[in-house]
Design an enzyme around this catalytic site. Structure first.
Site, PDB file in Angstrom:
ATOM      1  N   GLU A   1      -4.340  11.124  12.028  1.00  0.00           N
ATOM      2  CA  GLU A   1      -3.111  11.772  12.512  1.00  0.00           C
ATOM      3  C   GLU A   1      -1.952  11.046  11.842  1.00  0.00           C
ATOM      4  O   GLU A   1      -1.689   9.884  12.136  1.00  0.00           O
ATOM      5  CB  GLU A   1      -3.069  11.666  14.041  1.00  0.00           C
ATOM      6  CG  GLU A   1      -2.185  12.704  14.677  1.00  0.00           C
ATOM      7  CD  GLU A   1      -0.767  12.217  14.856  1.00  0.00           C
ATOM      8  OE1 GLU A   1      -0.039  12.137  13.836  1.00  0.00           O
ATOM      9  OE2 GLU A   1      -0.399  11.926  16.001  1.00  0.00           O
TER      10      GLU A   1
ATOM     11  N   CYS B   1       5.358  11.488  16.900  1.00  0.00           N
ATOM     12  CA  CYS B   1       4.780  12.207  15.756  1.00  0.00           C
ATOM     13  C   CYS B   1       5.156  13.678  15.776  1.00  0.00           C
ATOM     14  O   CYS B   1       5.587  14.220  14.771  1.00  0.00           O
ATOM     15  CB  CYS B   1       3.273  12.001  15.671  1.00  0.00           C
ATOM     16  SG  CYS B   1       2.412  11.972  17.234  1.00  0.00           S
TER      17      CYS B   1
HETATM   18  O1  TXE Z   1       2.988   2.615   9.772  1.00  0.00           O
HETATM   19  P1  TXE Z   1       1.531   2.161   9.392  1.00  0.00           P
HETATM   20  P2  TXE Z   1       4.294   1.745  10.050  1.00  0.00           P
HETATM   21  C1  TXE Z   1       5.443   6.731  10.352  1.00  0.00           C
HETATM   22  C2  TXE Z   1       6.956   6.589  10.567  1.00  0.00           C
HETATM   23  C3  TXE Z   1       7.189   5.166  10.143  1.00  0.00           C
HETATM   24  C4  TXE Z   1       6.153   4.957   9.058  1.00  0.00           C
HETATM   25  C5  TXE Z   1       5.766   3.519   8.817  1.00  0.00           C
HETATM   26  O2  TXE Z   1       7.633   7.460   9.699  1.00  0.00           O
HETATM   27  O3  TXE Z   1       8.482   4.961   9.639  1.00  0.00           O
HETATM   28  O4  TXE Z   1       5.051   5.706   9.479  1.00  0.00           O
HETATM   29  O5  TXE Z   1       5.374   2.901  10.058  1.00  0.00           O
HETATM   30  C6  TXE Z   1      -2.057  -0.333  10.533  1.00  0.00           C
HETATM   31  N1  TXE Z   1      -5.621  -0.404   6.847  1.00  0.00           N
HETATM   32  N2  TXE Z   1       4.702   6.603  11.587  1.00  0.00           N
HETATM   33  O6  TXE Z   1       4.561   0.822   8.909  1.00  0.00           O
HETATM   34  O7  TXE Z   1       1.556   1.091   8.344  1.00  0.00           O
HETATM   35  C7  TXE Z   1      -0.845  -1.022  11.110  1.00  0.00           C
HETATM   36  O8  TXE Z   1      -1.095  -2.404  11.286  1.00  0.00           O
HETATM   37  C8  TXE Z   1      -5.749  -0.183   8.168  1.00  0.00           C
HETATM   38  C9  TXE Z   1       4.249   7.829  12.179  1.00  0.00           C
HETATM   39  O9  TXE Z   1       4.186   1.134  11.397  1.00  0.00           O
HETATM   40  O10 TXE Z   1       0.776   3.385   9.069  1.00  0.00           O
HETATM   41  C10 TXE Z   1      -0.659  -0.231  12.395  1.00  0.00           C
HETATM   42  O11 TXE Z   1      -1.583  -0.664  13.378  1.00  0.00           O
HETATM   43  N3  TXE Z   1      -4.699  -0.219   9.025  1.00  0.00           N
HETATM   44  C11 TXE Z   1       3.165   7.586  13.155  1.00  0.00           C
HETATM   45  C12 TXE Z   1      -1.025   1.188  11.968  1.00  0.00           C
HETATM   46  O12 TXE Z   1      -1.800   1.043  10.776  1.00  0.00           O
HETATM   47  C13 TXE Z   1      -3.483  -0.473   8.523  1.00  0.00           C
HETATM   48  C14 TXE Z   1       3.343   6.429  14.052  1.00  0.00           C
HETATM   49  C15 TXE Z   1       0.167   2.099  11.674  1.00  0.00           C
HETATM   50  O13 TXE Z   1       0.982   1.477  10.716  1.00  0.00           O
HETATM   51  C16 TXE Z   1      -3.297  -0.700   7.123  1.00  0.00           C
HETATM   52  C17 TXE Z   1       3.824   5.258  13.350  1.00  0.00           C
HETATM   53  C18 TXE Z   1      -4.434  -0.653   6.284  1.00  0.00           C
HETATM   54  N4  TXE Z   1      -4.354  -0.813   4.956  1.00  0.00           N
HETATM   55  C19 TXE Z   1       4.498   5.397  12.171  1.00  0.00           C
HETATM   56  N5  TXE Z   1      -1.962  -0.892   6.923  1.00  0.00           N
HETATM   57  C20 TXE Z   1       2.714   8.811  13.886  1.00  0.00           C
HETATM   58  N6  TXE Z   1       1.679   9.462  13.338  1.00  0.00           N
HETATM   59  O14 TXE Z   1       3.222   9.176  14.914  1.00  0.00           O
HETATM   60  C21 TXE Z   1      -1.337  -0.804   8.133  1.00  0.00           C
HETATM   61  N7  TXE Z   1      -2.264  -0.552   9.097  1.00  0.00           N
END
Ligand code: TXE
Length: 469
Positions: free
Chosen positions: A243, A277
């Protein structure tokens, strides 16, 4: 200062390193959260693997009763956990805030406790009978984000546990504390090893999702990280439920009564200060209705107090973290620099990651605030001339999680709704998810669905027993 812990094999563990977590509204320290190593990931996965066979052999009825007990634990502790959510994540206690998040946690746990996936005869004739059984996948890696940290973790872990999987959950590094506490409490009613945590940033997420003993990955987060997880899963071939957020469009049909829909549109866009989201992130309004719609939204904005969510009077909190605060600020500054109308509402506190409620007019497709997911309290309002233009605009991005059509009657909205490319298209509401209704993205918003029977199927693997008669 309080130190919070992971739970592995039912026990609170000690970590070698920690990070301090601060309240995004007040900058007050909340305590220390663990920062794990790759070795800790191995230990947590090992614990989950060890517990999985015996958890899978427990009767379906017993697993349902256990999940119902989890719902009770969440309900009993919702005052404590909602206080932690508000202080750590920022959303207010009041309104659609942290108490609402805890109610959702309870609801999304109760529903799977009542659902069943019995064996299904998929084919039968005089010579054969083929029965599809739903087996657990094994060890599930759950990677949660920071916007609805407990609710989204519950979406990931409860169906998995219900169907006989065990779980290693990694909360976001921005919001670990409330989640670690929730997992500690849930473990009171679970056998050791069924639900474990690891804590840390993307490095730990990568170690978990690429681990050879992971059999399924549940991920909610950014598109960029989603793509990395797909690559990581080549190590274990784990299927993924992805998602990846969205950039949801809402289309207001020409001539819609603005005063009737203003409140719904407003909260569709500004729920959790836009950090949701499936929030309205672009609003398309017919040019003849534009002024009256902007005025109606402004009226709701003026009545929405923004501030520290521990104050019962506030209905909107800060951005959760500095990264997000800067990202939203940059997108609004870009719009300002391009001559858009920036309409800001309300007084915001001088400390914390607060931004005012912002409506942005005189803006078009192709500008950053429209085309990029802002994930914050700034809504671009785009004029359209024909409905066909509005539909083309709504569909022009690769993000396709949700969308909505607003009209004086549902019938009037239906044919436009059917043309929108999104996992869910709502009519006269937005983001109205339900634990029985499948939810997931199209296009770059990910794949797979959560919730309801389809959500349970997604954490099982089919096994066919084929019988010769
Ligand atoms: O996201 P990440 P971030 C969007 C929103 C935001 C942007 C960045 O636009 O500005 O994403 O947010 C883990 N392997 N959303 O940096 O990095 C991380 O530790 C496995 C929309 O917070 O995607 C965290 O637990 N895991 C969204 C999780 O992934 C990894 C909600 C989400 O972080 C990883 C949040 C890797 N290589 C942000 N790298 C929604 N769908 O609603 C990071 N993580």
């Amino acid at each position: 200062m309080q130190t919070y812990h992971n739970t592995v094999s039912g026990k609170q563990t000690e970590a070698k390193e920690h990070q301090e977590i601060f309240n995004p509204a007040t900058a007050v320290s909340l305590g220390m959260a663990p920062l794990n190593s790759e070795h800790d990931v191995d230990l947590a996965v090992e614990a989950a693997k060890h517990a999985q066979k015996s958890w899978a052999s427990v009767s379906d009825q017993e697993r349902r009763e256990t999940v119902a007990r989890i719902a009770q634990v969440l309900e009993d502790n919702s005052a404590y956990l909602s206080g932690l959510i508000t202080q750590e994540q920022g959303k207010p206690l009041s309104g659609p805030g942290s108490r609402f998040e805890m109610q959702a946690c309870v609801g999304w746990t109760q529903v799977p406790s009542k659902l069943e996936l019995p064996p299904e005869i998929v084919y039968e004739d005089d010579e054969r009978k083929d029965v599809l059984y739903r087996q657990p996948q094994g060890v599930v890696a759950a990677i949660a984000p920071w916007n609805w940290p407990l609710m989204i973790a519950i979406w990931q872990i409860i169906p998995a546990i219900r169907m006989g999987n065990t779980v290693v959950l990694k909360p976001s590094e921005y919001t670990p504390i409330a989640t670690l506490e929730m997992v500690r409490l849930i473990n009171q009613v679970l056998p050791a090893g069924v639900l474990n945590t690891v804590s840390g940033d993307g490095r730990i997420g990568a170690a978990l999702t690429s681990h050879p003993d992971i059999n399924k990955i549940m991920f909610t987060g950014s598109e960029a990280t989603g793509r990395r997880i797909i690559v990581a899963s080549s190590k274990n071939l784990a299927p993924i439920t992805l998602e990846l957020g969205g950039n949801d469009a809402a289309i207001l049909m020409p001539g819609t009564d603005a005063s009737a829909v203003a409140e719904g549109l407003f909260w569709g866009a500004f729920l959790n200060a836009g950090q949701t989201c499936a929030c309205i992130k672009r609003l398309y309004v017919h040019e003849d209705d534009y002024d009256v719609v902007v005025a109606a939204l402004g009226n709701v904005a003026r009545q929405t107090p923004v501030g520290d969510g521990m104050d019962e009077g506030n209905l909107m909190g800060p951005l959760q973290n500095k990264m997000q605060y800067q990202k939203v600020k940059e997108l609004v500054d870009d719009a300002r620099g391009n001559g858009c109308d920036i309409m800001e509402f309300g007084d915001i506190p001088s400390t914390g990651y607060f931004l005012p409620i912002t409506l942005v007019g005189n803006i078009r497709d192709g500008q950053r605030l429209v085309d990029e997911e802002q994930f914050g309290p700034a809504l671009p309002i785009i004029r359209y001339q024909t409905l066909d233009d509005a539909v083309a605009s709504a569909n022009h991005l690769s993000a396709a999680l949700g969308a909505s059509v607003w009209a004086n009657s549902a019938e009037e909205a239906e044919s436009t709704a059917l043309q929108l490319e999104a996992g869910t298209v709502w009519i006269n509401q937005h983001g109205a998810i339900h634990p029985m209704v499948p939810f997931g993205g199209n296009k770059a918003s990910g794949y797979g669905v959560e919730f309801g029977i389809e959500g349970l199927k997604a954490v099982t693997q089919p096994r066919i027993i084929s019988i010769k008669k």
